[in-house]
Enzyme design. Sequence first.
Site: not given
Lengths: 288, 477
Positions: B183, B235-237, B240, B257, B388
């Site tokens: 996706k 993507g973002s933590t 995740g 990641e 971030e």
Amino acid sequence: MSDRMSVLKTYKLFIGGAFPRSESGRSYPVNDHRGNFLANAAQASRKDVREAVTAARKAFPGWSGATAYNRGQVLYRVAELLEGRREQFIAEVAASEGVQAKRAQSIVDGAIDRWVWYAGWTDKLAMVFGSSNPVAGPYFNFTMPEPTGVAGVLAPQQSSLLGLVSVLAPVIATGSTAVVVSSLDRPLPAITLSEVLATSDVPGGVVNILTGRAAELGPWLASHADVNAIDLTGAPESMRADLERAAAGTVKRVLRAPSSEPDWTRAPDISRLKRYLEHKTVWHPVGV
Amino acid sequence: MTTWEYAPAPENRDIANLKPNYRMFVDGEFTEGTGEPLKTVNPATEEVLAEVSTASTSDVDRAVKAARRAHDRVWGKMPGAERAKYVYRIARMIAERARELAVLESLDNGKPIKESRDVDVPLASAHFFHHAGWADKLSYAGYGPDPRPVGVAGQVIPWNFPLLMAAWKIAPALACGNTVVLKPAETTPLTALVLAEIVQQADLPPGVVNILPGAGDVGAAVVEHPGVDKVAFTGSTDVGKIIQRAIAGTGKKLTLELGGKAANVVFDDAPLDQAVEGIVNGIFFNQGHVCCAGSRLLVQESVADELLEKLRARVSTLRVGDPLDKNTDVGAINSAEQLRKITDLVASGEAEGAERWTSACPLPDKGFFFAPTVFSGVSQAMRIAREEIFGPVLSVLTFRTPEEAVAKANNTPYGLSAGIWTDKGSRILWMAQKLRAGVVWANTFNRFDPTAPFGGYQESGFGREGGRVGLEAYLDV
């Protein structure tokens, strides 16, 4: 038969190189496989988990910063001491696991040999897991494995020594440090192992061993923000998904467990070592 | 002194071969998705580029089943040497259509054409080329004599490097014998769908690669589908963690990641002009939409003033604007939402007392743009030092001793990347050992290569992409 009364041992926790009782003041009776009383073990609490994690974190820079050769020697020395306590371990494994002396002997020998196997890995990890990378540009580039950090280890419930060694030795061989929750019903070999570690050259805090209930302590380890990895081997099966969810709170590395305890007598492979290693890639320009 | 102004040097947008409609790619065919179609926008102009059909839950199910069939019947048991040739074909075709892909990427994402042309597209092709060669050499990779694929990989990628992230996900998966359901990000679906065309032209068996555009709900459906054996997410933590929770107890293999807050450490003996170039590349490359961006600059106190002065002078020369102009250094922020997030964090920096400097460069009237910004006097507790930002905003902190630099650099739950600038070799190696990060750039920054493993420590995720160790994510080991 001697008339002499024997001196019984008080079994304690092993945190930061010291042997405290549980701060909770709790203990629980440990029986042999027939149900006969063996000893009282300390029943670790949430606060003991936190103390142990603090000790493991404090020990991490020194242990991970030691040379691989030094770590190998220190771990090999542990195997030498295990050999010296062989008879005691055989008796404890036999009592805890309800196996015949011959079988207990082979379990203890297997545990010692396994420790030696892992001790020999310390200075091979970077060679086997690292690489020099031929990037398409004027850069020197290499990748090296580094220890993950502090690992929470829920040790096997059945295999009180060989299983314990099989899950603990790979953690510290990589340079990570460990907080171990021992088998609830069979904790005596773990406590004896902590006595071996205390008299070895393994710095205090590198291994911390808590006796008590994985079901009670596991959630605190899984959600602790200063724990980097968790091994679910000794967790009750019904709790594992929840522990994994809790571990996601700080993106922990999770070692999932098969539904029944593995056959620890099988030859080990490198998979457990890999779970406690991170890979660091370093770049530097060449020629400028 | 005479100033020589830049003349406009726009790349021709017709090269993108933009179509009014794009469809999802399932089981070897482009088909209309049954989700609500989305409109993808050029962030530099806010014009709608194309309408893209999206996947519904039943489309996800169909794609996973197609991927399973393709894995079980064809791809998983195909000799590696044969798989390799398919993957090589993809690498070559990306290179052949490089200019088209670069222009399309810049239109859809907002990144400068010089970057999509020189970085994203060539690296995407290189990633397929490198991994193609692994397909018949896996027995030499250190995972045993005959490592097997995991099965069906569900992959969710971000909008900052749309084509490159698709390559990072698909190339190793295919080389190892897996099939994929990928996706792309909601705001940047186009180049992944051209990649699907390439997959079709390369004649891959139907179902080996499936591309399903959509928003987060489609990503969640892919991740949670019981037919998926392996999940890979960039993507973002925050997301995740949601994914790690979602697959808890399922036994699915996972690599993440995630975000970063990289320290870029400059010592007083560093060649400052060279360091300035590296700092600029570290934080303004790709508008700062880089998980490994050097967003925390740590400067040794004795050179802080001099460095800041040089840095501001250099940043003032950055040209912000039309992504298709070959002279543009900093393009458009990818979305209104991201622009809002950047603006909020910058406001927090000002409110918390950091000193803001923003380049006086002209910004286009339309589109989402943010002028390069440098905060000095930043303390570790401020949000702009901890969170971030994912934008062209640099936070500058100072240190006195190398030990203090290490302590500050490591004072973060992240651990994706770090930078070191010094002329002293032994200090570089010492710092490289001490920094808890998966990628360390010394006297350089933001370099990538398919042979160089990439990934994080701690809350920046786990698993690696690239190199020999990157294969593990897609092997049943």
